[in-house]
Motif scaffolding. Structure first.
Motif, PDB file in Angstrom:
ATOM      1  N   ALA A  92       0.827  -1.204   0.000  1.00 42.78           N
ATOM      2  CA  ALA A  92       0.000   0.000   0.000  1.00 42.78           C
ATOM      3  C   ALA A  92       0.861   1.254   0.000  1.00 42.78           C
ATOM      4  O   ALA A  92       0.550   2.247  -0.684  1.00 42.78           O
ATOM      5  CB  ALA A  92      -0.930  -0.008   1.213  1.00 42.78           C
ATOM      6  N   LEU A  93       1.956   1.235   0.766  1.00 41.31           N
ATOM      7  CA  LEU A  93       2.857   2.391   0.776  1.00 41.31           C
ATOM      8  C   LEU A  93       3.484   2.623  -0.597  1.00 41.31           C
ATOM      9  O   LEU A  93       3.570   3.758  -1.069  1.00 41.31           O
ATOM     10  CB  LEU A  93       3.965   2.162   1.811  1.00 41.31           C
ATOM     11  N   ALA A  94       3.906   1.541  -1.242  1.00 45.68           N
ATOM     12  CA  ALA A  94       4.507   1.674  -2.573  1.00 45.68           C
ATOM     13  C   ALA A  94       3.487   2.215  -3.567  1.00 45.68           C
ATOM     14  O   ALA A  94       3.808   3.079  -4.405  1.00 45.68           O
ATOM     15  CB  ALA A  94       5.036   0.317  -3.040  1.00 45.68           C
ATOM     16  N   ALA A  95       2.240   1.714  -3.459  1.00 43.43           N
ATOM     17  CA  ALA A  95       1.195   2.193  -4.369  1.00 43.43           C
ATOM     18  C   ALA A  95       0.901   3.663  -4.126  1.00 43.43           C
ATOM     19  O   ALA A  95       0.696   4.440  -5.088  1.00 43.43           O
ATOM     20  CB  ALA A  95      -0.073   1.358  -4.167  1.00 43.43           C
ATOM     21  N   ALA A  96       0.885   4.100  -2.851  1.00 46.39           N
ATOM     22  CA  ALA A  96       0.620   5.503  -2.544  1.00 46.39           C
ATOM     23  C   ALA A  96       1.732   6.394  -3.079  1.00 46.39           C
ATOM     24  O   ALA A  96       1.468   7.501  -3.597  1.00 46.39           O
ATOM     25  CB  ALA A  96       0.471   5.678  -1.036  1.00 46.39           C
ATOM     26  N   GLN A  97       2.963   5.958  -2.987  1.00 50.96           N
ATOM     27  CA  GLN A  97       4.082   6.759  -3.502  1.00 50.96           C
ATOM     28  C   GLN A  97       4.053   6.841  -5.022  1.00 50.96           C
ATOM     29  O   GLN A  97       4.324   7.906  -5.605  1.00 50.96           O
ATOM     30  CB  GLN A  97       5.396   6.163  -3.001  1.00 50.96           C
ATOM     31  N   LEU A  98       3.710   5.730  -5.674  1.00 50.60           N
ATOM     32  CA  LEU A  98       3.594   5.765  -7.143  1.00 50.60           C
ATOM     33  C   LEU A  98       2.452   6.682  -7.578  1.00 50.60           C
ATOM     34  O   LEU A  98       2.564   7.387  -8.591  1.00 50.60           O
ATOM     35  CB  LEU A  98       3.364   4.341  -7.663  1.00 50.60           C
ATOM     36  N   LEU A  99       1.358   6.655  -6.813  1.00 49.63           N
ATOM     37  CA  LEU A  99       0.230   7.523  -7.131  1.00 49.63           C
ATOM     38  C   LEU A  99       0.632   8.987  -7.055  1.00 49.63           C
ATOM     39  O   LEU A  99       0.276   9.793  -7.927  1.00 49.63           O
ATOM     40  CB  LEU A  99      -0.919   7.248  -6.162  1.00 49.63           C
ATOM     41  N   LYS A 100       1.409   9.337  -6.019  1.00 51.65           N
ATOM     42  CA  LYS A 100       1.858  10.728  -5.891  1.00 51.65           C
ATOM     43  C   LYS A 100       2.746  11.141  -7.062  1.00 51.65           C
ATOM     44  O   LYS A 100       2.663  12.264  -7.557  1.00 51.65           O
ATOM     45  CB  LYS A 100       2.627  10.907  -4.578  1.00 51.65           C
ATOM     46  N   ASP A 108      -4.840  14.342  -0.870  1.00 50.37           N
ATOM     47  CA  ASP A 108      -5.401  13.064  -0.433  1.00 50.37           C
ATOM     48  C   ASP A 108      -4.334  11.970  -0.430  1.00 50.37           C
ATOM     49  O   ASP A 108      -4.290  11.133   0.481  1.00 50.37           O
ATOM     50  CB  ASP A 108      -6.555  12.659  -1.354  1.00 50.37           C
ATOM     51  N   ALA A 109      -3.469  11.983  -1.453  1.00 46.92           N
ATOM     52  CA  ALA A 109      -2.396  10.993  -1.524  1.00 46.92           C
ATOM     53  C   ALA A 109      -1.418  11.165  -0.365  1.00 46.92           C
ATOM     54  O   ALA A 109      -0.942  10.183   0.218  1.00 46.92           O
ATOM     55  CB  ALA A 109      -1.662  11.106  -2.856  1.00 46.92           C
ATOM     56  N   ASP A 110      -1.125  12.432  -0.025  1.00 47.93           N
ATOM     57  CA  ASP A 110      -0.246  12.689   1.124  1.00 47.93           C
ATOM     58  C   ASP A 110      -0.869  12.161   2.420  1.00 47.93           C
ATOM     59  O   ASP A 110      -0.183  11.594   3.272  1.00 47.93           O
ATOM     60  CB  ASP A 110       0.021  14.197   1.260  1.00 47.93           C
TER      61      ASP A 110
END
Length: 214
Positions: free
Chosen positions: A136-144, A156-158
């Motif tokens: 989930a952390l990796a996905a959130a960083q890629l999303l940003k 929201d991503a932050d």
């Protein structure tokens, strides 16, 4: 020997020495006082058994016997009823000490087993949570990275990434739990006090030993 262990040992030795000195200083005619002093030996014996288990009980019993033996020999009266009473009292003292020591060791083993189970449980929970957490952390960083700098979704991503980091820190805290200490909660309920239940050591930055297995 640690400072606490040395203090406990010194306390037991001093008590045995004081009680034995009182035996020698009490006239032989005052047998009731000698009986009370024999019973007083149960105090250092119980402390030795509780603090140091069966080993402590045996050593304390031997120490009491060595201190009390000169008194018994100096007042030996051809195996009179008083001599028998003293011998039986010494034997009973040793039996009680062994019983307390065995129970004390059993309680220690049960406590150690309980703590081992707690550590194993928290380690398993941390391992199972870390696997989806890092994904989930990796996905959130890629999303940003994929969002434009001025995109309203970056906030929201932050927030998602921040919350995931909070979960990661909580998992790291769980891996430090070695006991269960409860605290009061709403409506009179009790919950685990996580910080109080943890080992007194700081959380190191980077991946934990449970993270590396994920």
């Amino acid at each position: 020997m640690t400072g606490k262990a040395l203090l406990k040992t010194s306390t037991i030795v001093v008590l045995v020495a004081i009680i034995s000195s009182l035996h020698f200083g009490t006239p032989e005619s005052l047998e009731h006082r000698h009986s009370l002093l024999r019973e007083a030996y149960y105090l250092p014996l119980a402390l030795g058994a509780v603090w140091f288990g069966l080993k402590g009980a045996l050593i304390t019993t031997l120490s009491i016997a060595l201190f009390y033996l000169p008194f018994t020999i100096s007042r030996w009266d051809a195996l009179s009823h008083v001599d028998l009473e003293r011998l039986l009292a010494t034997a009973l003292l040793g039996a009680v000490g062994v019983a307390i020591g065995v129970l004390s060791d059993r309680v220690r083993r049960q406590e150690q087993e309980r703590r081992t189970q707690i550590v194993a449980l928290t380690g398993a929970v941390a391992h199972e949570v870390n696997t989806p957490l890092f994904s989930a952390l990796a996905a959130a960083q890629l999303l940003k990275e994929d969002l434009p700098p001025q995109s309203p979704l970056r906030e929201d991503a932050d927030g998602i990434e921040r919350n995931l980091h909070c979960i990661r820190d909580l998992v790291r805290t769980l891996t430090r739990i070695e006991d269960v200490i409860l605290r009061e909660y709403a409506s009179g309920d009790k919950i685990v006090d996580i910080e109080a239940s943890c080992r007194k050591q700081p959380i190191h930055s980077g991946r934990t030993r449970h993270d590396t297995r994920s």
